[in-house]
Design a protein around this motif. Structure first.
Motif, PDB file in Angstrom:
ATOM      1  N   GLY A  18       0.767  -1.276   0.036  1.00 36.12           N
ATOM      2  CA  GLY A  18       0.090   0.084   0.031  1.00 36.12           C
ATOM      3  C   GLY A  18       0.729   1.276   0.143  1.00 36.12           C
ATOM      4  N   ARG A  19       1.912   1.341   0.799  1.00 40.40           N
ATOM      5  CA  ARG A  19       2.946   2.155   0.707  1.00 40.40           C
ATOM      6  C   ARG A  19       3.237   2.636  -0.723  1.00 40.40           C
ATOM      7  NH1 ARG A  19       7.343   4.851   4.905  1.00 40.40           N
ATOM      8  NH2 ARG A  19       8.052   6.567   3.405  1.00 40.40           N
ATOM      9  N   ALA A  22       0.828   4.440  -2.526  1.00 37.76           N
ATOM     10  CA  ALA A  22       0.644   5.832  -2.196  1.00 37.76           C
ATOM     11  C   ALA A  22       1.797   6.786  -2.628  1.00 37.76           C
ATOM     12  CB  ALA A  22       0.543   5.895  -0.548  1.00 37.76           C
ATOM     13  N   GLU A  23       3.197   6.380  -2.463  1.00 39.93           N
ATOM     14  CA  GLU A  23       4.220   7.083  -2.871  1.00 39.93           C
ATOM     15  C   GLU A  23       4.068   7.325  -4.445  1.00 39.93           C
ATOM     16  OE1 GLU A  23       7.364   4.695  -1.963  1.00 39.93           O
ATOM     17  OE2 GLU A  23       7.746   5.721  -0.046  1.00 39.93           O
ATOM     18  N   LEU A  24       3.436   6.669  -5.228  1.00 36.63           N
ATOM     19  CA  LEU A  24       3.125   6.873  -6.580  1.00 36.63           C
ATOM     20  C   LEU A  24       2.033   7.673  -7.041  1.00 36.63           C
ATOM     21  CD1 LEU A  24       4.109   3.174  -7.987  1.00 36.63           C
ATOM     22  CD2 LEU A  24       5.382   5.169  -8.024  1.00 36.63           C
ATOM     23  N   GLY A  25       1.255   7.952  -6.011  1.00 39.66           N
ATOM     24  CA  GLY A  25       0.185   8.998  -6.075  1.00 39.66           C
ATOM     25  C   GLY A  25      -1.165   8.529  -5.682  1.00 39.66           C
ATOM     26  N   ALA A  26      -1.391   7.100  -5.636  1.00 37.50           N
ATOM     27  CA  ALA A  26      -2.798   6.746  -5.526  1.00 37.50           C
ATOM     28  C   ALA A  26      -3.452   6.970  -4.090  1.00 37.50           C
ATOM     29  CB  ALA A  26      -2.586   5.204  -5.726  1.00 37.50           C
ATOM     30  N   THR A 350      23.419  11.135   0.936  1.00 38.15           N
ATOM     31  CA  THR A 350      21.855  10.747   1.085  1.00 38.15           C
ATOM     32  C   THR A 350      21.087  12.308   1.401  1.00 38.15           C
ATOM     33  OG1 THR A 350      22.728   9.022   2.380  1.00 38.15           O
ATOM     34  CG2 THR A 350      20.181   9.645   2.799  1.00 38.15           C
ATOM     35  N   VAL A 351      21.532  13.283   2.222  1.00 35.84           N
ATOM     36  CA  VAL A 351      20.825  14.471   2.197  1.00 35.84           C
ATOM     37  C   VAL A 351      20.646  14.965   1.093  1.00 35.84           C
ATOM     38  CG1 VAL A 351      20.855  16.724   3.438  1.00 35.84           C
ATOM     39  CG2 VAL A 351      21.808  14.653   4.794  1.00 35.84           C
ATOM     40  N   ALA A 352      21.868  15.152   0.237  1.00 39.62           N
ATOM     41  CA  ALA A 352      21.957  15.761  -1.190  1.00 39.62           C
ATOM     42  C   ALA A 352      20.700  15.203  -2.082  1.00 39.62           C
ATOM     43  CB  ALA A 352      23.020  15.894  -1.836  1.00 39.62           C
ATOM     44  N   ARG A 353      20.716  13.871  -1.881  1.00 41.62           N
ATOM     45  CA  ARG A 353      19.532  13.195  -2.841  1.00 41.62           C
ATOM     46  C   ARG A 353      18.219  13.690  -2.388  1.00 41.62           C
ATOM     47  NH1 ARG A 353      15.765  10.728  -3.735  1.00 41.62           N
ATOM     48  NH2 ARG A 353      15.538   8.809  -4.678  1.00 41.62           N
ATOM     49  N   GLY A 354      17.703  14.134  -1.303  1.00 40.35           N
ATOM     50  CA  GLY A 354      16.525  14.511  -0.745  1.00 40.35           C
ATOM     51  C   GLY A 354      15.866  13.514  -0.030  1.00 40.35           C
ATOM     52  N   ALA A 373      11.219   9.204  -0.972  1.00 40.12           N
ATOM     53  CA  ALA A 373      10.795   8.017  -1.723  1.00 40.12           C
ATOM     54  C   ALA A 373      12.167   7.611  -2.118  1.00 40.12           C
ATOM     55  CB  ALA A 373       9.980   8.640  -2.929  1.00 40.12           C
ATOM     56  N   PRO A 374      12.101   6.341  -2.549  1.00 38.70           N
ATOM     57  CA  PRO A 374      13.551   5.756  -3.057  1.00 38.70           C
ATOM     58  C   PRO A 374      13.886   5.816  -4.592  1.00 38.70           C
ATOM     59  CG  PRO A 374      11.757   3.844  -2.807  1.00 38.70           C
ATOM     60  CD  PRO A 374      11.225   5.332  -2.398  1.00 38.70           C
ATOM     61  N   TYR A 375      12.893   6.470  -5.126  1.00 36.87           N
ATOM     62  CA  TYR A 375      12.869   6.646  -6.619  1.00 36.87           C
ATOM     63  C   TYR A 375      12.663   8.072  -6.960  1.00 36.87           C
ATOM     64  CZ  TYR A 375       8.691   4.723  -5.235  1.00 36.87           C
ATOM     65  OH  TYR A 375       7.552   4.177  -4.373  1.00 36.87           O
ATOM     66  N   VAL A 376      13.018   8.518  -8.220  1.00 36.40           N
ATOM     67  CA  VAL A 376      12.827  10.048  -8.707  1.00 36.40           C
ATOM     68  C   VAL A 376      12.406  10.012 -10.296  1.00 36.40           C
ATOM     69  CG1 VAL A 376      13.872  12.264  -9.230  1.00 36.40           C
ATOM     70  CG2 VAL A 376      14.476  11.152  -7.190  1.00 36.40           C
ATOM     71  N   PHE A 377      11.504  10.347 -10.407  1.00 39.25           N
ATOM     72  CA  PHE A 377      10.891  10.379 -11.827  1.00 39.25           C
ATOM     73  C   PHE A 377      10.772  11.673 -12.664  1.00 39.25           C
ATOM     74  CE2 PHE A 377       8.333   7.111  -9.685  1.00 39.25           C
ATOM     75  CZ  PHE A 377       8.587   5.976  -9.913  1.00 39.25           C
ATOM     76  N   SER A 378      11.339  11.734 -13.886  1.00 36.96           N
ATOM     77  CA  SER A 378      11.653  12.948 -14.336  1.00 36.96           C
ATOM     78  C   SER A 378      10.208  13.602 -14.776  1.00 36.96           C
ATOM     79  CB  SER A 378      12.425  12.611 -15.807  1.00 36.96           C
ATOM     80  OG  SER A 378      11.764  11.826 -16.671  1.00 36.96           O
ATOM     81  N   ALA A 379       9.166  12.556 -15.020  1.00 40.72           N
ATOM     82  CA  ALA A 379       7.909  13.453 -15.544  1.00 40.72           C
ATOM     83  C   ALA A 379       6.899  13.157 -14.386  1.00 40.72           C
ATOM     84  CB  ALA A 379       7.464  12.595 -16.700  1.00 40.72           C
ATOM     85  N   SER A 380       6.936  12.495 -13.333  1.00 36.83           N
ATOM     86  CA  SER A 380       5.843  12.283 -12.284  1.00 36.83           C
ATOM     87  C   SER A 380       6.319  12.425 -10.981  1.00 36.83           C
ATOM     88  CB  SER A 380       5.352  10.613 -12.523  1.00 36.83           C
ATOM     89  OG  SER A 380       4.887  10.287 -13.586  1.00 36.83           O
ATOM     90  N   PRO A 381       6.450  13.684 -10.351  1.00 39.21           N
ATOM     91  CA  PRO A 381       6.682  14.152  -9.160  1.00 39.21           C
ATOM     92  C   PRO A 381       6.199  13.236  -8.088  1.00 39.21           C
ATOM     93  CG  PRO A 381       6.258  16.098 -10.506  1.00 39.21           C
ATOM     94  CD  PRO A 381       5.830  14.884 -11.267  1.00 39.21           C
ATOM     95  N   VAL A 382       6.936  12.851  -6.941  1.00 39.45           N
ATOM     96  CA  VAL A 382       6.506  12.010  -6.189  1.00 39.45           C
ATOM     97  C   VAL A 382       5.704  12.949  -4.991  1.00 39.45           C
ATOM     98  CG1 VAL A 382       7.107  10.434  -4.089  1.00 39.45           C
ATOM     99  CG2 VAL A 382       8.276  10.268  -6.356  1.00 39.45           C
ATOM    100  N   PRO A 383       4.291  12.811  -4.852  1.00 35.95           N
ATOM    101  CA  PRO A 383       3.535  13.599  -3.845  1.00 35.95           C
ATOM    102  C   PRO A 383       4.375  13.513  -2.578  1.00 35.95           C
ATOM    103  CG  PRO A 383       2.554  11.267  -3.824  1.00 35.95           C
ATOM    104  CD  PRO A 383       3.741  11.269  -5.042  1.00 35.95           C
ATOM    105  N   PRO A 384       3.960  14.897  -1.750  1.00 39.62           N
ATOM    106  CA  PRO A 384       4.535  15.153  -0.628  1.00 39.62           C
ATOM    107  C   PRO A 384       4.332  13.813   0.452  1.00 39.62           C
ATOM    108  CG  PRO A 384       3.699  16.943  -1.380  1.00 39.62           C
ATOM    109  CD  PRO A 384       3.146  16.052  -2.249  1.00 39.62           C
ATOM    110  N   ILE A 385       5.280  13.425   1.355  1.00 36.22           N
ATOM    111  CA  ILE A 385       5.112  12.444   2.326  1.00 36.22           C
ATOM    112  C   ILE A 385       4.280  13.027   3.282  1.00 36.22           C
ATOM    113  CG2 ILE A 385       6.271  10.892   4.025  1.00 36.22           C
ATOM    114  CD1 ILE A 385       8.450  10.941   2.061  1.00 36.22           C
TER     115      ILE A 385
END
Length: 403
Positions: A18-19, A22-26, A350-354, A373-385
Motif C-alpha cells: 500500500g505504501r 501511495a508514494e506513486l500518488g494513489a 543521502t541528504v543531497a539526494r533529498g 521516496a527511493p525513486y525520482v521520476f522525471s515526469a511524475s513528481p512524487v507527492p509530498p510525504i
C-alpha cells in the motif's frame, strides 16, 4: 496514479504494498478493525512509550495513507466493506477474507470486472500450508535468504536481515503484481486476481543459490559480505584506520586503473611496504585488461590480482573508512564504507539526494524527519510525504459511501 483508489485491508504483509502505491500518488485507504491494526502495537514506539499512534513500524509502513475502521465480523461492517471495495481500483488483502467466505474475489469481480485484487499470504492461496503459523524468521528461513546470509565461518549460524524483510519483500511483490495487472487492465479493461506467495517471493531474492541447486545440484556457501557461491571467493571487507570497515569491491582490470593504483600508493608513501607493486606496474604497462577468469591458471595474472588486493587492503588500512571510500570513488575504483544505519541516513550524499523529508506530527507537537521516496521520476513528481493516519481518522469516507 492520482486517479486511482486502493483499498488495503490491513494484514501481516500488506503495508509496504500500500505504501508503494501511495508514494506513486494513489489514494490508499487502509481498513482497520475498530481496535486498530495489530501493526499499531508493534515496537519500537516514539520515545519508547507504547501507544496506538506511536509505533514506528506503523509509521514506516503506512505513511501517505488514510485510515478507516470497519468491524468485519458484523453484517453492517461487511456491507460497508463491499461498498468501499466497489469504489476501488485495487485491493490489497491477506488470505483470511477470502477463506472466510465473507467476501470473495469472484463475487466482487462479477459486479466489478475492472477490480484488481492482490492477495499477499505466506504460502499462496490454496496451499496445503495455508494455515501454518509464520514469523519473519520462519519465512526467511523457509524461503532461502537465511541460507546465503552470514559469514565465512560456518560455525556461526546464518543470519536474517532485520526490519521485517519478508514483509518488505512480499509487499514489494504485491505492488509489482498490482502495477502489472494495472497495465493489463489499461489494455483490456479487465482486472484480475493476483496471488502473491511470500515464501516464493523471498526465494526469488536468493540470487544464485536456488538455481545453482536446480541446474547442477551445487550448494552455495555463505561468504562474508559477498554473494553465496559454490566455491569461496576472495574477501572484500577490510578494517580501516578508524576501526570501521570498508568493502573493496571488484579489483582493477584495465591498465589505466593499475596506473592510478600505483599513483595512489606513491601519494601515500606505501610503495616501499609493498614489494608486489612490481606486478601492478606490470599490469599498468600492458596493452590489454587483466582477465579475471585466468586467476589460478596464469601465474602472472594471479600475481597481478593478488598484488592488487594487497595494495587496496594496505591503502584501506591507512585511511578512515569514509575517506577510503571517497578517494576510491574519485579514482574510479568500486568501494564503499560500511556505515551504521543512522550514519548512512545522515550522510551528505543521502541528504543531497533529498532523502531527509520533514513531516509534521501535530498530534505529537513535533516534526519528524522521514526518509524520502527511493525513486525520482522525471515526469511524475512524487507527492509530498504525509504522516501515517491516526486510527479511523478518515471514517468520513465511509459516511460518504453509505450515503
Amino acid at each position: 496514479m492520482a486517479d486511482l483508489r486502493v483499498v488495503e485491508i490491513s494484514d501481516q504483509y500488506t503495508p509496504i504494498a500500500g505504501r508503494v502505491l501511495a508514494e506513486l500518488g494513489a489514494e490508499v485507504i487502509v481498513v482497520e478493525p475498530p481496535t486498530g491494526s495489530p501493526h499499531r502495537r508493534r515496537p519500537p514506539f516514539v520515545d519508547d512509550e507504547p501507544g496506538i499512534g506511536r509505533s514506528l513500524r506503523w509509521w514506516g509502513g503506512n505513511s501517505g495513507k488514510r485510515s478507516v475502521t470497519i468491524d468485519l465480523d458484523s453484517t453492517p461492517g461487511g456491507d460497508t466493506l463491499r461498498r468501499l471495495i466497489a469504489s476501488a481500483d485495487i485491493v490489497f488483502a491477506g488470505g483470511d477474507l477470502l477463506a472466510g467466505g465473507t467476501l470473495t474475489y469472484p463475487d466482487i469481480a462479477a459486479r466489478h470486472p475492472q477490480l484488481i485484487w492482490v492477495s499477499i499470504t505466506p504460502f499462496g492461496i490454496g496451499s496445503a500450508r495455508a494455515d501454518d503459523p509464520v514469523t519473519d524468521l520462519t519465512v526467511l528461513a523457509g524461503g532461502g535468504p537465511m541460507w546465503n546470509c552470514g559469514y565465512d565461518d560456518h560455525s556461526i549460524p546464518p543470519m536474517r536481515g532485520s526490519g521485517d524483510q519478508s514483509a518488505n519483500i512480499g509487499g514489494m511483490y504485491g505492488a509489482i503484481g498490482a502495477l502489472i495487472a494495472l497495465s493489463h487492465r489499461d489494455h483490456t479493461g479487465v482486472g484480475q486476481f493476483v496471488d502473491v506467495n511470500v515464501t516464493a517471493a523471498c526465494n526469488v531474492t536468493c540470487e544464485q543459490t536456488t538455481y545453482h541447486w536446480l541446474v547442477n545440484q551445487a550448494v552455495c556457501v555463505r561468504q562474508t559480505g559477498r554473494h553465496a557461491f559454490p566455491t569461496p571467493s576472495s574477501p572484500v571487507q577490510v578494517r580501516c584506520a578508524d576501526g570501521s570497515y570498508a568493502t573493496t569491491g571488484v579489483l582493477p582490470r584495465k591498465p589505466a586503473e593499475y596506473a592510478r593504483l600505483v599513483d595512489w600508493l606513491n601519494e601515500l608513501g606505501l610503495t616501499e611496504e609493498l614489494p608486489e607493486t612490481y606486478f601492478l606496474e606490470l599490469a599498468a604497462s600492458r596493452d590489454r585488461p587483466v582477465d579475471l577468469a585466468a586467476i589460478g591458471e596464469d601465474d602472472e595474472t594471479t600475481a597481478i590480482l593478488s598484488a592488487a588486493r594487497e595494495a587496496v587492503n594496505l591503502i584501506a588500512s591507512r585511511l578512515p573508512a569514509k575517506e577510503f571510500f571517497i578517494q576510491s570513488q574519485r579514482r574510479g575504483f568500486a568501494a564503499g564504507a560500511v556505515l551504521l544505519p543512522h550514519e548512512a541516513f545522515d550522510d551528505e550524499h543521502t541528504v543531497a539526494r533529498g532523502m531527509h523529508v520533514p513531516v509534521e506530527h501535530p498530534e505529537l507537537a513535533r516534526t519528524v524527519v522521514y526518509p524520502g521516496a527511493p525513486y525520482v521520476f522525471s515526469a511524475s513528481p512524487v507527492p509530498p510525504i504525509t504522516r501515517a493516519p491516526l486510527l479511523g481518522e478518515h471514517n468520513s469516507i465511509l459516511d460518504d459511501i453509505v450515503r
